[in-house]
Design an enzyme around this catalytic site. Structure first.
Site, short mmCIF file in Angstrom:
data_model
loop_
_atom_site.label_atom_id
_atom_site.label_comp_id
_atom_site.label_asym_id
_atom_site.label_seq_id
_atom_site.Cartn_x
_atom_site.Cartn_y
_atom_site.Cartn_z
N ALA A 70 0.85 -1.19 0.00
CA ALA A 70 0.00 0.00 0.00
C ALA A 70 0.88 1.24 0.00
O ALA A 70 2.04 1.20 0.44
CB ALA A 70 -0.91 -0.01 1.22
N GLU A 119 -1.82 -9.41 0.52
CA GLU A 119 -3.17 -9.52 1.07
C GLU A 119 -4.20 -9.66 -0.05
O GLU A 119 -5.18 -10.41 0.09
CB GLU A 119 -3.48 -8.32 1.96
CG GLU A 119 -2.67 -8.34 3.26
CD GLU A 119 -2.95 -7.14 4.14
OE1 GLU A 119 -3.48 -7.32 5.25
OE2 GLU A 119 -2.62 -6.02 3.73
N GLU A 141 4.75 -5.22 7.26
CA GLU A 141 4.18 -4.07 7.98
C GLU A 141 4.81 -3.85 9.36
O GLU A 141 4.90 -2.71 9.82
CB GLU A 141 2.66 -4.24 8.13
CG GLU A 141 1.87 -4.00 6.85
CD GLU A 141 1.79 -5.23 5.95
OE1 GLU A 141 1.07 -5.17 4.94
OE2 GLU A 141 2.47 -6.23 6.26
#
Length: 351
Positions: A70, A119, A141
């Site tokens: 992301a 994901e 992350e």
């Protein structure tokens, strides 16, 4: 002038839908909140064609990466935990829609498939990756003081088992294709030249796939409430010994995974989004994200095209890891030490 899009949907003569990802103006594909509306339109189109489609293949139109994660810049724009939680919830919703499609969905992965990229792939029925050296899969992350916020903490343990999932999520390590196949993260690892052809073959397997058969050791240790309690208690104890309270993300990861396994997928996702939002606002995550941005800018400034300076003298502080750690800032040093210790901890748990 037509608006540039990141997602491109087409249907071939075999009634196979192809979803190509190509974020305009960027070298690497990254997921951004602005894509939510675009994806909603794509799902509407797929819903209208569902009766005639054989399946969907998700792939990248970039030559050397799938999805690198992301866009971290979204998080710095958040002013509250609730705002960050909403971002995670939107990602979860989008990937759940992908998972709920009535026909099989296959992700064809070449190059980095990290964070939100993995994901997304986990929400597909099957994952096929290239065996190229640049193909790496992971959920890094924790290295930004966060946890996977778009379903990673819930889908990965259900796919490959609790112990290997804890190892991957707590350390943020990246898997090469061969290891990803061995662990069951992907269903096949093949040469890039036949990647899309093999992805098409997986559509013939249908929507429903069998869960990975866990080893006797995994069933004994994590297949029961008592076994999971032992694993989480030991993991929490060793995590606290190593982090000394400096990494709230590690404790949150353990809590979110345990909660989801006990309460179910839906509540697990809700808790994942909530804890993700809380972590985004912590000083630890903000500091680690600052290091990430600084490192990224440094790579841009001193890339492969930079002219080297003449070196007349050199001092060796240490070799390998030790030399690198000595040159790090205190926060980066703790981060590196934590990752190494967590890898050793998880290795001891899996023995």
């Amino acid at each position: 002038m037509s608006e540039q899009k990141a997602f491109h949907l087409s249907v071939d003569e075999q009634n196979i839908a192809w979803l190509g990802i190509d974020v305009p103006g960027e070298k690497m594909n990254t997921l951004q909140a602005a894509f939510a509306e675009e994806m909603a339109q794509l799902f509407e189109e797929l819903e209208q064609k569902k009766s005639e489609l054989k399946g969907l293949i998700v792939h990248s139109l970039k030559p050397d990466n799938f999805i690198a994660g992301a866009d971290v810049r979204m998080l710095d724009a958040c002013t509250s935990a609730e705002e960050a939680q909403s971002l995670a919830a939107k990602g979860q919703e989008m990937f759940q829609q992908l998972s709920d499609l009535p026909f099989p969905v296959v992700s064809a992965i070449h190059g980095p498939c990290l964070g939100g990229g993995l994901e997304l792939a986990l929400a597909c029925d099957y994952r096929v990756c290239s065996d190229a050296g640049i193909t790496k899969l992971g959920l890094p992350e924790v290295q930004l003081g966060l946890l996977p916020g778009s379903g990673g903490t819930q889908r990965l343990p259900r796919l490959i088992g609790l112990l290997p999932s804890l190892d991957l999520i707590l350390t943020g390590k990246q898997l090469r294709a061969k290891k990803a196949k061995k662990l069951g993260v992907v269903d096949a690892s093949v040469p890039k030249t036949i990647l899309l052809d093999v992805a098409k073959q997986f559509l013939d397997k249908g929507k429903k796939r069998k869960a990975k058969k866990l080893s006797k050791k995994e069933v004994l240790m994590s297949g029961t409430g008592l076994g999971r309690k032992v694993i989480f208690d030991q993991a929490a104890k060793k995590t606290n010994e190593k982090t000394r309270g400096n990494y709230p993300a590690a404790d949150a990861i353990l809590d979110v995974i345990r909660y989801g396994l006990e309460k179910g997928m839906k509540k697990g996702l809700e808790n994942e989004a909530k804890r993700f939002g809380e972590l985004v606002m912590t000083s630890e995550s903000k500091a680690l994200r600052s290091i990430f941005f600084a490192t990224t800018e440094m790579k841009k400034e001193f890339g492969s095209d930079a002219e080297p300076n003449t070196v007349n003298n050199a001092v060796v502080l240490g070799g390998g890891l030790m030399g690198r750690v000595l040159l790090m800032s205190p926060l980066a040093k703790r981060k590196c030490q934590y990752e190494s210790k967590m890898s050793l901890m998880m290795a001891s748990l899996m023995r």
